[in-house]
Write an enzyme that holds these catalytic residues in place. Structure first.
Site, PDB file in Angstrom:
ATOM      1  N   ASN A 227      37.041  41.976  36.597  1.00  0.00           N
ATOM      2  CA  ASN A 227      38.362  42.373  37.076  1.00  0.00           C
ATOM      3  C   ASN A 227      39.066  41.207  37.767  1.00  0.00           C
ATOM      4  O   ASN A 227      38.487  40.550  38.631  1.00  0.00           O
ATOM      5  CB  ASN A 227      38.244  43.542  38.053  1.00  0.00           C
ATOM      6  N   GLU A 272      41.441  43.916  33.394  1.00  0.00           N
ATOM      7  CA  GLU A 272      40.029  44.270  33.227  1.00  0.00           C
ATOM      8  C   GLU A 272      39.557  43.710  31.895  1.00  0.00           C
ATOM      9  O   GLU A 272      40.062  44.087  30.836  1.00  0.00           O
ATOM     10  CB  GLU A 272      39.854  45.785  33.266  1.00  0.00           C
TER      11      GLU A 272
END
Length: 333
Positions: A227, A272
Site C-alpha cells: 500500500n 494497492e
C-alpha cells in the site's frame, strides 16, 4: 492499448554522481560554473527532455557541469495554496530521472514571496551570475520568470548577449500540432489514458512511495497488497491497472487498484499493489510503480465473492498484457 516502445525508467542506472543544491547557498565545486536548464520540469516530458539534452550538449562543448535550476514548491502552489498541484514527478523522482538522463546536478530554489517579487534583472544578476556563476542557459520557448513574469526568452537572450553568456531557446516538441506540456499529461492521466500520457512523456509514468501498513484485507482475500499513499494532489483516474514495480533491484509484475475501496470503506485514496508470485515483506521500503495499462474503473461489489472473482479476471488480464509488453530497453541503452 499499452506499447512496448516506452523506456523503462525504474530500471535505468545513472551514469555519474548527481548533486542536489537546495536553498540559498552557492552550488560549490561539484557544480562550479554550470550550464543550467531553467524551469519547472514536472514530468520530464518530451519537451522538457529536449531542454535537458540542450543543457548537456552545451555543457560538453564548454567543459562545464550540466544542471537544472528549478523551484520548490511549484510556483502554482505558492500562488494558489488551496489548489494542490498534481505533481507528475516529485523532487526525488525528478532527481532520479535527471541523473539517468546524464545531468550532473539539480539546483532547487525555494519559491517564496521574496523570489516571487524579484525582478528579472535581479534574478539574472544576483542568482544566475553572482550566486551560481552560470556559464550558459538553456530554456524552453515559453519560459517566463520574475516579478509579473517580466523575464522572457527575449530578455534572457539580450542579457546573455550583453554579458557573454550563451543562451539557447529550445523550440517546442509538438504532439498533433500542439506543444507538449505537463498539463496535457495530467489530463491524460486523469482520464486513465495511459497510452497518451506515456506517449507525451516518452516513458511509462511511475510513482514512488513507501510501503505502509494497511488493514490487511488483501491477505484475507488471498491478494496481499503493498500500500502506497500518493500525494494529495494526485488525480490519476481511479481504477485498476496493470503495473510493474521495482523491488530490491528487480522488476515484479502486478495489478494495482487506485481509489477509495468502495466495497469496504470509501476511505482516502490509496494505491494497492498486488505483486505476482512475490512473498517478501517490504513494509517501509520504497517502491517505484510503473503504470502499463488501465484495465477498468473502480466499482463497488455486492459481495466479497464477487470482488474476488473480478480480481481473478483482472490479474489474468494484467498478466496477459504484461507478458505481451516486456520491459523495453533503457532510454540510454
Amino acid at each position: 492499448m499499452p506499447d512496448s516502445e516506452f523506456p523503462d525508467f525504474p530500471r535505468m542506472q545513472p551514469r555519474r554522481p548527481f548533486f542536489i543544491v537546495r536553498g540559498r547557498e552557492p552550488a560549490g565545486d561539484d557544480l562550479k560554473h554550470p550550464v543550467v536548464a531553467i524551469g519547472n520540469f514536472d514530468g520530464l516530458h518530451a519537451g522538457h527532455r529536449a531542454v535537458v539534452a540542450g543543457a548537456r550538449r552545451l555543457a560538453d562543448e564548454l567543459g562545464r557541469p550540466a544542471a537544472v535550476l528549478t523551484f520548490d514548491p511549484h510556483p502554482r502552489t505558492f500562488f494558489r495554496p488551496r489548489e494542490p498541484v498534481f505533481r507528475l514527478t516529485p523532487e526525488s523522482v525528478e532527481a532520479t530521472l535527471l541523473a539517468r538522463l546524464g545531468l550532473d546536478g539539480m539546483i532547487v530554489l525555494p519559491f517564496d514571496a521574496q523570489l516571487a517579487a524579484m525582478s528579472a534583472d535581479a534574478f539574472f544578476d544576483d542568482i544566475l551570475v553572482a550566486r551560481f556563476g552560470v556559464s550558459g542557459l538553456i530554456i524552453g520557448h515559453d519560459f517566463h520568470f520574475g516579478r509579473g513574469r517580466e523575464g522572457s526568452p527575449s530578455f534572457l537572450l539580450r542579457r546573455g548577449a550583453s554579458s557573454g553568456m550563451p543562451v539557447v531557446v529550445v523550440e517546442p516538441v509538438n504532439d498533433g500540432g500542439e506543444p507538449v506540456s505537463s498539463s496535457m499529461v495530467r489530463q491524460a492521466l486523469e482520464a486513465g489514458d495511459l497510452h497518451r500520457a506515456n506517449t507525451l512523456l516518452g516513458y511509462r509514468w511511475f510513482v514512488r512511495g513507501d510501503v505502509s501498513h494497511g488493514q490487511k484485507l488483501g491477505r484475507t482475500l488471498n491478494y496481499p497488497t503493498a500500500n502506497l499513499r500518493l500525494d494529495e494532489g494526485c488525480r490519476l483516474r481511479h481504477g485498476i491497472y496493470a503495473v510493474r514495480a521495482a523491488v530490491d533491484s528487480r522488476v515484479v509484475h502486478g495489478v494495482a487498484s487506485f481509489g477509495h475501496r468502495p466495497t469496504f470503506d470509501n476511505g482516502a485514496p490509496l494505491l494497492e499493489v498486488h505483486l505476482f508470485d512475490f512473498s517478501s515483506e517490504i513494509y517501509g521500503q520504497q517502491l517505484d510503480v510503473e503504470f502499463v495499462a488501465y484495465l477498468r474503473p473502480e466499482e463497488r461489489f455486492d459481495s466479497v465473492e464477487a470482488l474476488v472473482a473480478q480480481m481473478d479476471l483482472d490479474s489474468a488480464e494484467a498478466r496477459r498484457i504484461l507478458a505481451e509488453n516486456p520491459p523495453p530497453r533503457s532510454l540510454l541503452g
